[in-house]
Design a protein around this motif. Structure first.
Motif, PDB file in Angstrom:
ATOM      1  N   GLU A  53      -7.721  66.851 -35.878  1.00  0.00           N
ATOM      2  CA  GLU A  53      -8.773  67.132 -34.709  1.00  0.00           C
ATOM      3  C   GLU A  53      -8.795  66.425 -33.680  1.00  0.00           C
ATOM      4  OE1 GLU A  53     -11.410  69.737 -34.685  1.00  0.00           O
ATOM      5  OE2 GLU A  53      -9.596  70.796 -35.847  1.00  0.00           O
ATOM      6  N   ARG A  59     -12.886  62.494 -23.761  1.00  0.00           N
ATOM      7  CA  ARG A  59     -11.643  62.007 -24.098  1.00  0.00           C
ATOM      8  C   ARG A  59     -10.782  61.797 -22.738  1.00  0.00           C
ATOM      9  NH1 ARG A  59      -8.904  66.554 -27.871  1.00  0.00           N
ATOM     10  NH2 ARG A  59     -10.132  66.092 -29.852  1.00  0.00           N
ATOM     11  N   VAL A  71      -7.115  61.449 -26.323  1.00  0.00           N
ATOM     12  CA  VAL A  71      -7.117  62.641 -27.111  1.00  0.00           C
ATOM     13  C   VAL A  71      -6.968  62.423 -28.639  1.00  0.00           C
ATOM     14  CG1 VAL A  71      -5.673  64.781 -27.520  1.00  0.00           C
ATOM     15  CG2 VAL A  71      -6.172  63.957 -25.338  1.00  0.00           C
ATOM     16  N   GLN A  74      -4.550  65.287 -31.242  1.00  0.00           N
ATOM     17  CA  GLN A  74      -4.658  66.752 -31.823  1.00  0.00           C
ATOM     18  C   GLN A  74      -3.864  67.874 -31.867  1.00  0.00           C
ATOM     19  OE1 GLN A  74      -8.414  68.510 -30.089  1.00  0.00           O
ATOM     20  NE2 GLN A  74      -7.598  70.535 -30.226  1.00  0.00           N
TER      21      GLN A  74
ATOM     22  N   LEU B 229      -5.831  68.852 -23.471  1.00  0.00           N
ATOM     23  CA  LEU B 229      -6.730  68.748 -24.689  1.00  0.00           C
ATOM     24  C   LEU B 229      -7.840  67.791 -24.393  1.00  0.00           C
ATOM     25  CD1 LEU B 229      -4.244  68.871 -27.738  1.00  0.00           C
ATOM     26  CD2 LEU B 229      -4.889  70.648 -26.325  1.00  0.00           C
ATOM     27  N   VAL B 232     -12.349  69.195 -24.812  1.00  0.00           N
ATOM     28  CA  VAL B 232     -12.748  69.932 -26.081  1.00  0.00           C
ATOM     29  C   VAL B 232     -14.005  69.996 -26.578  1.00  0.00           C
ATOM     30  CG1 VAL B 232     -10.406  69.616 -27.383  1.00  0.00           C
ATOM     31  CG2 VAL B 232     -12.377  67.938 -27.324  1.00  0.00           C
ATOM     32  N   LYS B 234     -16.761  70.921 -29.850  1.00  0.00           N
ATOM     33  CA  LYS B 234     -16.792  71.109 -31.270  1.00  0.00           C
ATOM     34  C   LYS B 234     -17.127  72.824 -31.294  1.00  0.00           C
ATOM     35  CE  LYS B 234     -17.283  66.925 -33.844  1.00  0.00           C
ATOM     36  NZ  LYS B 234     -17.573  65.907 -32.922  1.00  0.00           N
ATOM     37  N   ARG B 237     -14.736  76.612 -35.219  1.00  0.00           N
ATOM     38  CA  ARG B 237     -13.499  76.259 -35.490  1.00  0.00           C
ATOM     39  C   ARG B 237     -12.665  75.133 -35.190  1.00  0.00           C
ATOM     40  NH1 ARG B 237     -10.711  79.669 -32.035  1.00  0.00           N
ATOM     41  NH2 ARG B 237     -12.765  79.732 -30.702  1.00  0.00           N
ATOM     42  N   GLY B 238     -13.548  74.121 -35.076  1.00  0.00           N
ATOM     43  CA  GLY B 238     -12.956  72.676 -34.943  1.00  0.00           C
ATOM     44  C   GLY B 238     -12.854  72.383 -33.509  1.00  0.00           C
ATOM     45  N   ASN B 239     -12.168  71.554 -32.967  1.00  0.00           N
ATOM     46  CA  ASN B 239     -12.254  71.215 -31.519  1.00  0.00           C
ATOM     47  C   ASN B 239     -11.348  72.204 -30.699  1.00  0.00           C
ATOM     48  OD1 ASN B 239     -13.955  68.732 -31.518  1.00  0.00           O
ATOM     49  ND2 ASN B 239     -11.970  67.612 -32.088  1.00  0.00           N
ATOM     50  N   VAL B 240     -12.041  72.832 -29.956  1.00  0.00           N
ATOM     51  CA  VAL B 240     -11.197  73.685 -29.081  1.00  0.00           C
ATOM     52  C   VAL B 240     -11.419  73.502 -27.285  1.00  0.00           C
ATOM     53  CG1 VAL B 240     -11.501  75.669 -30.754  1.00  0.00           C
ATOM     54  CG2 VAL B 240     -12.848  75.312 -28.729  1.00  0.00           C
TER      55      VAL B 240
END
Lengths: 301, 258
Positions: A53, A59, A71, A74, B229, B232, B234, B237-240
């Motif tokens: 994750e 970040r 990051v 992930q 990335l 992101v 939360k 579905r998790g971190n997107v």
């Protein structure tokens, strides 16, 4: 037009321009801006055995001529890459290099073994230099013994081209490069990000959730060029240079300092077509200086 | 299809000391753009700005190849954009992210409520236009610190009823948007863009009213196209990545109300 092709181990690149892991996604994100088949190759996001994750938001922090990131690798794991991403990108007409990371030598080996059957993956880059994970990552890349343990284990399991990505967060990067070479690495790439930190003074808090992160962008370029030059003088295997390259002139600095190929990283965030521009500008330079083969200028310093 | 190209700044309006409205014309045809999508704008006028600035698209007209960007003076990068002289070129990558999901209300008398705060009103103006084109009548609830921070009110009024709150009571109801009487009455769809604390309060109010709620996030980002990335959020579905999976999210995808 000048001949631009170079070899990294048994990997043949049509030109020396690659992308840096974690800055170019899986290539397809850039398809509207970049002709992927023109690239020497691209290095996909750091891939681990199981999905991760990553670190908490925030970040990223913008810094003078650069940025910090944390990051934390992930990614959806090597299985997801093989089943879902690889089939979409394997025929892009360019070399795909998978950046491999793990918390133990066995992790790295397991990922390499999963990638071995893929015909379109002719090289992996071992990430022993990620500053943003608690286990593994940079812990392996800051001592000769740590680097040797990962490289020797993966070398036994992976018979295609093996690139080892080095951390600049060491006293002497040359000795780590030599350790990787001694254990059978085909190439070393450098530099990964420099450990850094930034503070939001109004809120009296660190800018990143992890407090420290990795610095990239033009701010690190002179450090990277110096390290590439030192390492290229000390090892026989080809060196891949990266750190703050934004244009052809920047890439040529690395080539002259001894890099056989270069990676474009943070510049992809500023100009999604940065890689195309770098290739065009290297070609223009060669024409202007009547260079018929890029290898004429590699390592001339 | 995304493009990354120079736009000519044809008009720059200083709406107030803090806000500027830029009208920009592309040399090449505009791709299809929808409300909620954003642009990554290079601020070449600022020596201290390294990354592009993500800015919501306020309007887009394919015929004249123009877009409008409403920008708040938040730092050197946005200040340089607001102060760019007309006629100059600004490099812009667009359209990025996923737009608002427009659904016709179940009952024709039911009007979607578009709630905006500060510079967050920009995508709601675009959304109001798209709703009108789809035959849907939107209603607006706009909050600001003070009357002078209420932006483009005439344009909102041309699209539907506008409710107003100001922190200092200089126009409309005094207080925050969630204290406005409109939110005491039933509503089935809410669309919201503004500061994070405001959007969280609106999301909670929407849940109480049983309304669907879409919010537009503005997490800090570097690339804008799902590569770095960094931005992101939360989710269930998790971190997107906000830049590719958002910036618009249905709050049932977020973990705000947990």
């Amino acid at each position: 037009m000048a001949r631009l092709s170079v070899n990294i181990g048994s990997l043949h690149l049509k030109n020396p321009v690659l992308t840096a892991s974690g800055t170019f996604g899986y290539g397809e994100e850039f398809a509207d801006f970049v002709d992927l088949s023109r690239l020497g190759g691209f290095v996909v996001k750091g891939t681990t055995l199981h999905s991760r994750e990553g670190n908490d938001y925030p970040r990223m922090a913008e810094t003078p001529s650069g940025m910090l990131n944390a990051v934390g690798l992930q990614n959806k794991g090597v299985g997801y890459f093989i089943d879902n991403i690889y089939p979409r990108i394997k025929d892009c007409g360019s070399e795909i290099i998978v950046n491999v990371s793990g918390a133990s030598p066995a992790d790295y080996v397991a990922v390499a073994e999963r990638l071995t059957p893929l015909q379109g993956i002719r090289a992996i880059e071992l990430n022993i230099s990620c500053p943003n994970v608690k286990q593994g990552g940079m812990a392996f890349g800051t001592t000769c013994a740590g680097a040797a343990s990962v490289v020797s284990a993966v070398r036994r399991a992976w018979n295609k081209t093996l690139i080892v990505k080095l951390s600049p967060n060491v006293t002497d990067i040359v000795e780590i490069a030599r350790a990787a070479e001694d254990e059978g690495a085909d190439s070393v790439s450098l530099i990964n990000t420099l450990m850094g930190m930034a503070v939001d003074v109004e809120r009296r808090r660190p800018m990143l959730s992890t407090i420290t992160g990795g610095l990239s962008g033009p701010a690190v370029r002179p450090v990277a060029v110096r390290m590439v030059w030192q390492v290229a003088k000390a090892v026989k295997i080809p060196v891949i240079g990266l750190g703050g390259i934004t244009c052809g002139r920047d890439a040529l600095e690395f080539l002259m300092a001894g890099a056989t190929a270069v990676q474009i990283g943070t510049a992809n965030f500023l100009d999604p077509a940065a890689t195309m521009r770098v290739i065009d500008e290297i070609e223009e330079y060669c024409t202007r200086h009547k260079i018929s083969d890029i290898r004429e200028i590699i390592g001339i310093i | 299809m995304k493009i990354c190209t120079d736009f000519r700044l044809t008009e720059s309006r200083h709406l107030s000391p803090a806000y500027g409205l830029l009208t920009l014309q592309s040399e090449e045809p505009l791709p299809e753009i929808h409300a909620g999508q954003f642009a990554q704008v290079r601020a070449d006028g600022s020596k201290t700005t390294f990354l592009r600035r993500p800015i919501s698209i306020c309007s887009a007209d394919p015929e004249t190849r123009t877009i409008r960007l409403l920008i708040r003076r938040a730092g050197n990068g946005t200040a340089a954009l607001i102060d760019t002289p007309a006629g100059h070129l600004i490099n812009i990558m667009l359209p990025l992210g996923r737009p608002f999901d427009i659904q016709a209300p179940d009952q024709s008398t039911d009007r979607p409520l578009l709630i905006g705060g500060g510079v967050g009103v920009a995508p709601l103006l675009f959304l109001g236009h798209e709703m009108r084109q789809a035959g849907i009548c939107p209603e607006f609830l706009i909050g600001a610190r003070s009357a002078s921070d209420l932006l483009l009110l005439d344009e909102f009024k041309a699209l539907g009823d506008v409710h107003i709150t100001t922190d200092d009571g200089s126009l409309g109801h005094r207080g925050v948007v969630t204290a406005h009487p409109r939110l005491q009455r039933p509503v089935s769809q809410i669309f919201c863009c503004g500061p994070a604390p405001m959007m969280k309060a609106v999301a909670a109010a929407a849940a109480k009213l049983g309304a669907s709620c879409q919010v537009s996030l503005e997490n800090m980002m570097a690339c804008g196209i799902g590569a770095c990335l960094c931005c992101v959020e939360k989710t269930v579905r998790g971190n997107v990545c906000v830049c590719t999976e958002g910036p618009v999210f249905n709050i049932n995808q977020l973990t705000w109300l947990d």
